[in-house]
Motif scaffolding. Structure first.
Motif, mmCIF file in Angstrom:
data_model
loop_
_atom_site.group_PDB
_atom_site.id
_atom_site.type_symbol
_atom_site.label_atom_id
_atom_site.label_comp_id
_atom_site.label_asym_id
_atom_site.label_seq_id
_atom_site.Cartn_x
_atom_site.Cartn_y
_atom_site.Cartn_z
ATOM 1 N N ARG B 319 0.828 -1.212 0.000
ATOM 2 C CA ARG B 319 0.000 0.000 0.000
ATOM 3 C C ARG B 319 0.861 1.262 0.000
ATOM 4 O O ARG B 319 0.511 2.268 -0.611
ATOM 5 C CB ARG B 319 -0.937 -0.014 1.210
ATOM 6 N N VAL B 320 1.988 1.184 0.671
ATOM 7 C CA VAL B 320 2.882 2.346 0.710
ATOM 8 C C VAL B 320 3.485 2.576 -0.676
ATOM 9 O O VAL B 320 3.562 3.711 -1.165
ATOM 10 C CB VAL B 320 3.997 2.146 1.755
ATOM 11 N N ARG B 321 3.881 1.487 -1.310
ATOM 12 C CA ARG B 321 4.489 1.624 -2.643
ATOM 13 C C ARG B 321 3.468 2.172 -3.638
ATOM 14 O O ARG B 321 3.781 3.011 -4.485
ATOM 15 C CB ARG B 321 5.044 0.272 -3.114
ATOM 16 N N GLN B 322 2.258 1.679 -3.525
ATOM 17 C CA GLN B 322 1.213 2.200 -4.415
ATOM 18 C C GLN B 322 0.909 3.664 -4.102
ATOM 19 O O GLN B 322 0.659 4.466 -5.005
ATOM 20 C CB GLN B 322 -0.055 1.349 -4.280
ATOM 21 N N LEU B 382 -4.086 5.300 1.426
ATOM 22 C CA LEU B 382 -3.299 4.064 1.448
ATOM 23 C C LEU B 382 -2.264 4.100 2.576
ATOM 24 O O LEU B 382 -2.047 3.100 3.268
ATOM 25 C CB LEU B 382 -2.595 3.875 0.096
ATOM 26 N N VAL B 383 -1.634 5.247 2.765
ATOM 27 C CA VAL B 383 -0.640 5.364 3.838
ATOM 28 C C VAL B 383 -1.326 5.224 5.203
ATOM 29 O O VAL B 383 -0.826 4.535 6.101
ATOM 30 C CB VAL B 383 0.118 6.713 3.744
ATOM 31 N N ALA B 384 -2.481 5.844 5.330
ATOM 32 C CA ALA B 384 -3.212 5.737 6.597
ATOM 33 C C ALA B 384 -3.576 4.279 6.875
ATOM 34 O O ALA B 384 -3.425 3.794 8.010
ATOM 35 C CB ALA B 384 -4.464 6.614 6.538
ATOM 36 N N ALA B 385 -3.991 3.580 5.843
ATOM 37 C CA ALA B 385 -4.357 2.168 6.018
ATOM 38 C C ALA B 385 -3.154 1.326 6.395
ATOM 39 O O ALA B 385 -3.267 0.330 7.112
ATOM 40 C CB ALA B 385 -4.991 1.642 4.725
ATOM 41 N N SER B 386 -1.986 1.737 5.906
ATOM 42 C CA SER B 386 -0.772 0.951 6.201
ATOM 43 C C SER B 386 -0.264 1.202 7.618
ATOM 44 O O SER B 386 0.489 0.386 8.159
ATOM 45 C CB SER B 386 0.328 1.303 5.197
ATOM 46 N N VAL B 516 3.473 -6.550 -12.705
ATOM 47 C CA VAL B 516 4.584 -5.949 -11.947
ATOM 48 C C VAL B 516 4.239 -4.501 -11.604
ATOM 49 O O VAL B 516 4.479 -4.036 -10.483
ATOM 50 C CB VAL B 516 5.904 -6.021 -12.751
ATOM 51 N N THR B 517 3.672 -3.789 -12.558
ATOM 52 C CA THR B 517 3.295 -2.395 -12.299
ATOM 53 C C THR B 517 2.320 -2.326 -11.126
ATOM 54 O O THR B 517 2.455 -1.472 -10.246
ATOM 55 C CB THR B 517 2.668 -1.765 -13.556
ATOM 56 N N ASP B 518 1.353 -3.240 -11.095
ATOM 57 C CA ASP B 518 0.374 -3.260 -9.993
ATOM 58 C C ASP B 518 1.048 -3.479 -8.635
ATOM 59 O O ASP B 518 0.643 -2.906 -7.638
ATOM 60 C CB ASP B 518 -0.662 -4.371 -10.225
ATOM 61 N N LYS B 519 2.060 -4.313 -8.618
ATOM 62 C CA LYS B 519 2.751 -4.610 -7.350
ATOM 63 C C LYS B 519 3.635 -3.446 -6.906
ATOM 64 O O LYS B 519 4.120 -3.424 -5.772
ATOM 65 C CB LYS B 519 3.611 -5.868 -7.496
ATOM 66 N N ALA B 520 3.902 -2.532 -7.816
ATOM 67 C CA ALA B 520 4.602 -1.277 -7.510
ATOM 68 C C ALA B 520 5.940 -1.451 -6.773
ATOM 69 O O ALA B 520 6.172 -0.779 -5.775
ATOM 70 C CB ALA B 520 3.690 -0.368 -6.701
ATOM 71 N N PRO B 521 6.813 -2.319 -7.254
ATOM 72 C CA PRO B 521 8.131 -2.368 -6.608
ATOM 73 C C PRO B 521 8.949 -1.116 -6.889
ATOM 74 O O PRO B 521 9.944 -0.847 -6.195
ATOM 75 C CB PRO B 521 8.788 -3.598 -7.247
ATOM 76 N N VAL B 522 8.533 -0.390 -7.907
ATOM 77 C CA VAL B 522 9.210 0.876 -8.249
ATOM 78 C C VAL B 522 8.146 1.908 -8.578
ATOM 79 O O VAL B 522 6.984 1.566 -8.816
ATOM 80 C CB VAL B 522 10.141 0.712 -9.486
#
Lengths: 342, 557
Positions: B319-322, B382-386, B516-522
């Motif tokens: 969630r943070v990466r997204q 998303l950050v709040a949820a994380s 991979v884009t969905d998983k947001a490693p970058v």
């Protein structure tokens, strides 16, 4: 009956002396250069302290937030803060230049679209805070070490002097840069106090430490000289305790020396802070100091030189004023000198 | 590779990539005068080791292509044929047998290394063993399909590639056996990591001690703090104009240490002939107007991106990466790179126009196939949820103007998301290896990726497969430490499918790009263009889509 008192020869009445502090103050007030320098410093300090007011009520911008998509209205026309080139190949973006109007972007924007004037004032605040706090730390430590070393002598003097020698052996900037690189990425714990990575207290600590030998050694030498002075010998002969001698005879004479050091150390600290921040190992972004703003401006030297010039000039003026004031204070506290400009 | 590469013959549409010169630079860059002279190249910093089997940067790929040769290489041409693979140390392109699992090469005779020794089949075998023995950065990706590679990857020191590489001295052939067909095998053999080196090359990173090569130039001295001096290889004789043409300049001096600002001034004044680093943003307007005929702009198949360490807080939470991806204003970052004429916002792994590319952007305010605007509200949710707000984050950037500026912008974004963020610029010379090594505990950084060859695997598999992640190594190009077994399996399927049914293979790679884009490693930031600024005395500037400027083909008056 003979009136003995009446028969005594008349002694001319001497006017009471003003005392060393009042004399010094009078001399300092008469030194027009020093007074002018002091005035300049007062203006700089007040302007820097007013940075939040300037950002809120004049520039209406957050000087720490990027504003790459920002716009400004000049002469009724809306312009982007970062302006795309429309000539030739159409390459590059240039931050808006100085508007020279009281309001947003008086001195233009940096490459993040931030108001340079607001950052300059905030930068002055941080630079002055760091320089001042580091000067206090340096002078307190140096005075303690210098006085203890000179007063107690013997093994204490030998031990402390060697420690100062070791610090002295390092070139100032090499030592400051080394300490910064080691400490900048991590917090440090000093007793109950923790200085966090990125904190302004980190450069305060580093700069405060590196100049200690340069102040402590002259103070030690001065104390050694005072210990040989007749009035100290007399106090010892009268059976005064060591603490009384230290507090009543030594310290008052050391204080004048410390006061002379204050503006000089402040100026040195300001230069050091700016240098470290310019090298990215002092004040950390998004905080500003004059050094970091010069670094920001380094990438705009060709298109917006004002970004680097403005903090550069601020440093020059401040350091010059501190040095002139330092000379004035030294002259004023020196009983053998006469005030300049009188 | 990090700062770039390519090939095109197999991929329709690639000819459209990267071939447009924006400026009238061609006139000034055209041939003229007499070949020779000393070329002076500038870079802010050296790019690390001179070992061609290890160095994985555009800066030295470009140089290694004129210092070393493989069995095959990319054609040194300034047009779309620059993507074609041609025979180099091999007499011709190999015979492909056994259903695509066997490649048979015949080595040219009479070629010598710069130290005077002959190039033999023994050197070829030793070179491929060396790739594994020194744990080269692409050993586990490019060359893992050679029979015996598995054992080599497990115990590099004893690597023999038994069964995978054999020599027939009588016939003068070298045979590669693959575990399964690999449609990209030739392209993988054409990059500098497959350079043929003397069998006596050290079985460790050669560092600053150059290994003799077969190209028209050799490194005479290398001081990463100052200069790489290249002189003519006295044993070089041109054997193939399209593979390795003879060089024109007498000497090439690659100098390090000047800032990008100073480098621009040096080229303007004719004190240097070319600069590797992108010109700083504040000089672009000047270059685009006063020096327009000395500027060439080319689109690239590349990306600037922010790798996030998927194994370290707070980025070990998807969630943070997204959130970071949602929060970044890519149009704003493009401005830091020089504006819309030099870069385009991007948010998926594969660059536009690349094989298997299909527009996709799940991280945009207005849902659509392309990025249009950041969505800070979504990011904050998303950050709040994380529950990670308030954590400390450090961004590692290069000490170049653009990289630092992007770092400061990203710091602002992360601060807005609630993190306590700091930026640490470190020397360009070491930043790329620093951010790869897990021992340095890098949370997020700014980096670039340029194609080695135009195949989707070169982005997706090289950067995001489990095999590309080597904890504790400086050569772990999967900087995010991203390892998803199901995506890895999909990559294997796509590789296989590409051989049997290229259309289906392309579809599978498209799906992997999205996954991979969905998983947001970058966080992909933008697709850059290349700006080459050259001196007025430099002649015959030739830009290959694969090699960029072909250094050996220019000269100075």
């Amino acid at each position: 009956m003979v009136n003995v008192i009446a028969d005594q020869p008349t002694v001319p009445v001497r006017r009471a002396t003003a005392g060393p502090w009042r004399t010094a103050w009078r001399k300092l007030k008469g030194d027009r250069s020093a007074v002018g320098a002091f005035g300049v410093l007062v203006v700089i300090v007040i302007a820097s302290l007013a940075a939040p007011l300037y950002a809120q009520y004049v520039s209406h911008t957050d000087p720490f937030a990027t504003n790459l998509n920002g716009e400004i209205v000049i002469g009724g026309a809306t312009q982007p803060v970062l302006q795309p080139s429309t000539e030739g190949l159409g390459l590059g973006m240039t931050p808006i230049g100085p508007t020279w109007r009281i309001g947003p972007y008086l001195l233009g924007a940096d490459n993040q679209g931030r108001d340079v004037a607001a950052r300059l004032l905030y930068g002055g605040r941080d630079s002055l805070l760091i320089s001042g706090a580091a000067a206090v730390l340096c002078l307190v430590l140096a005075t303690f070490l210098g006085v203890v070393s000179g007063f107690f002598g013997g093994i204490v003097d030998v031990g402390l002097s060697r420690i100062l020698d070791v610090l002295w052996a390092f070139p100032i900037f090499l030592l400051a840069i080394s300490l910064s690189i080691v400490l900048i990425a991590q917090s440090i714990q000093i007793g109950p106090f923790e200085i966090r990575s990125g904190s302004l207290w980190l450069p305060v600590f580093i700069i405060g430490i590196v100049y200690v030998p340069y102040v402590a050694r002259p103070i030690r030498g001065h104390v050694l000289t005072l210990m040989q002075a007749e009035f100290v010998t007399a106090a010892i002969g009268l059976g005064a305790s060591p603490w009384r001698i230290l507090l009543r005879d030594i310290m008052p004479n050391v204080v004048t020396r410390i006061i002379v050091f204050v503006p000089l150390i402040l100026a040195l600290n300001m230069m050091t802070e700016s240098s470290l921040s310019f090298l990215s190992i002092g004040v950390q972004p998004p905080d500003a100091s004059w050094g970091t703003i010069i670094q920001d401006g380094q990438g705009l030297l060709y298109s917006r030189p004002i970004v680097a010039l403005a903090p550069g000039l601020a440093i020059v003026i401040t350091v010059l004023a501190l040095n002139i004031l330092g000379d004035g204070v030294r002259d004023a506290l020196d009983p053998k000198s006469s005030p300049r400009g009188v | 590779m990090r700062p770039q590469k390519a090939f095109a013959a197999l991929i329709p549409g690639l000819a459209l990539l990267g071939m447009t010169i924006m400026s009238p630079a061609s006139n000034a860059l055209a041939a003229g005068g007499k070949p020779g002279g000393t070329l002076r190249l500038l870079a802010n910093a050296a790019a690390g080791t001179a070992d061609p089997h290890i160095n994985y940067t555009l800066q030295y790929f470009q140089i290694n292509y004129v210092l070393y040769d493989g069995l095959v290489t990319y054609k040194k041409a300034g047009d779309k044929t620059g993507f074609e693979v041609v025979a180099d140390l091999a007499e011709s392109l190999p015979q492909v047998e056994n259903g695509g699992k066997t490649y048979v090469f015949k080595l040219r005779k009479g070629i010598k290394f710069a130290d005077g020794s002959d190039v033999t089949s023994k050197d070829v075998v030793a070179s491929f063993q060396r790739i594994f023995k020194i744990s080269g950065p692409t050993a586990g990706t490019f060359y893992k399909g050679i029979v015996g590679a598995d054992a080599c990857l497990k115990t590099p020191a004893t690597c023999t590639l038994d069964g995978g590489l054999s020599v027939d001295e009588a016939a003068g052939t070298i045979t590669f056996n693959l575990v399964q067909p690999d449609a990209e095998f030739l392209q993988k053999l054409a990059v500098p990591h497959a350079s043929i080196l003397p069998a006596s090359a050290p079985l460790k990173d050669a560092g600053t001690d150059p290994i003799p090569g077969t190209g028209p130039y050799m490194i005479a001295s290398y001081d990463p703090n100052k200069l790489m001096k290249m002189v003519r290889n006295p044993h070089f004789k041109e054997w193939s104009k399209e593979a390795q043409p003879a060089g024109h300049p007498d000497e090439i001096d690659y100098e390090f240490g000047l800032t990008d600002e100073a480098a621009v001034t040096a080229v303007e004044n004719g004190q240097a002939d070319w600069m590797f680093d992108p010109p700083p943003a504040d000089r672009l307007t000047e270059l685009g107007t006063k020096y327009a005929n000395q500027v060439a702009v080319h689109p690239l198949t590349a990306m600037w991106y922010a790798p996030m360490n998927t194994n370290l807080a707070p980025f070990n939470d998807i969630r943070v990466r997204q959130a970071v991806n949602f929060a970044i204003d890519r149009a704003a970052i493009v401005k830091l790179f020089g504006g819309g004429n030099l870069a385009q916002p991007a948010c998926q792994i594969l660059p536009p126009g690349f094989p298997s590319f299909a527009p996709y952007c799940p991280f945009t305010a207005n849902s659509g196939e392309k990025w249009s605007a950041p969505d800070m509200d979504k990011a904050k949710q998303l950050v709040a949820a994380s529950g990670t707000a308030g954590q400390e984050v450090t961004i590692i950037t290069e000490d170049t103007t653009v990289s630092k500026a992007i770092g400061v912008y990203l710091q602002d974004v992360l601060n807005q998301l609630g993190y306590k963020t700091s930026v640490k610029p470190i020397s360009q010379n070491i930043q790329f290896t620093y951010i790869q090594n897990t021992n340095n505990k890098v949370q997020i950084s700014i980096s670039q990726w340029f194609q080695d060859y135009p195949a989707p695997s070169n982005f997706l598999q090289v950067l995001f497969s489990c095999a590309s992640f080597t904890p504790g190594s400086d050569a772990s190009v999967n900087i995010s430490g991203f390892c998803d077994k199901s995506i890895d399996a999909s990559m294997a399927d796509a590789e296989t499918a590409t051989i049997a049914d290229p259309t289906r293979g392309a579809t599978l790679w498209t799906a992997i790009d999205k996954a991979v884009t969905d998983k947001a490693p970058v966080a992909v930031l933008f697709t850059p263009k290349r700006v080459d600024f050259i001196s007025s005395r430099l002649k015959n500037f030739t830009f290959s889509p694969q090699f960029y400027w072909i250094v050996s083909q220019s000269w100075v008056e």
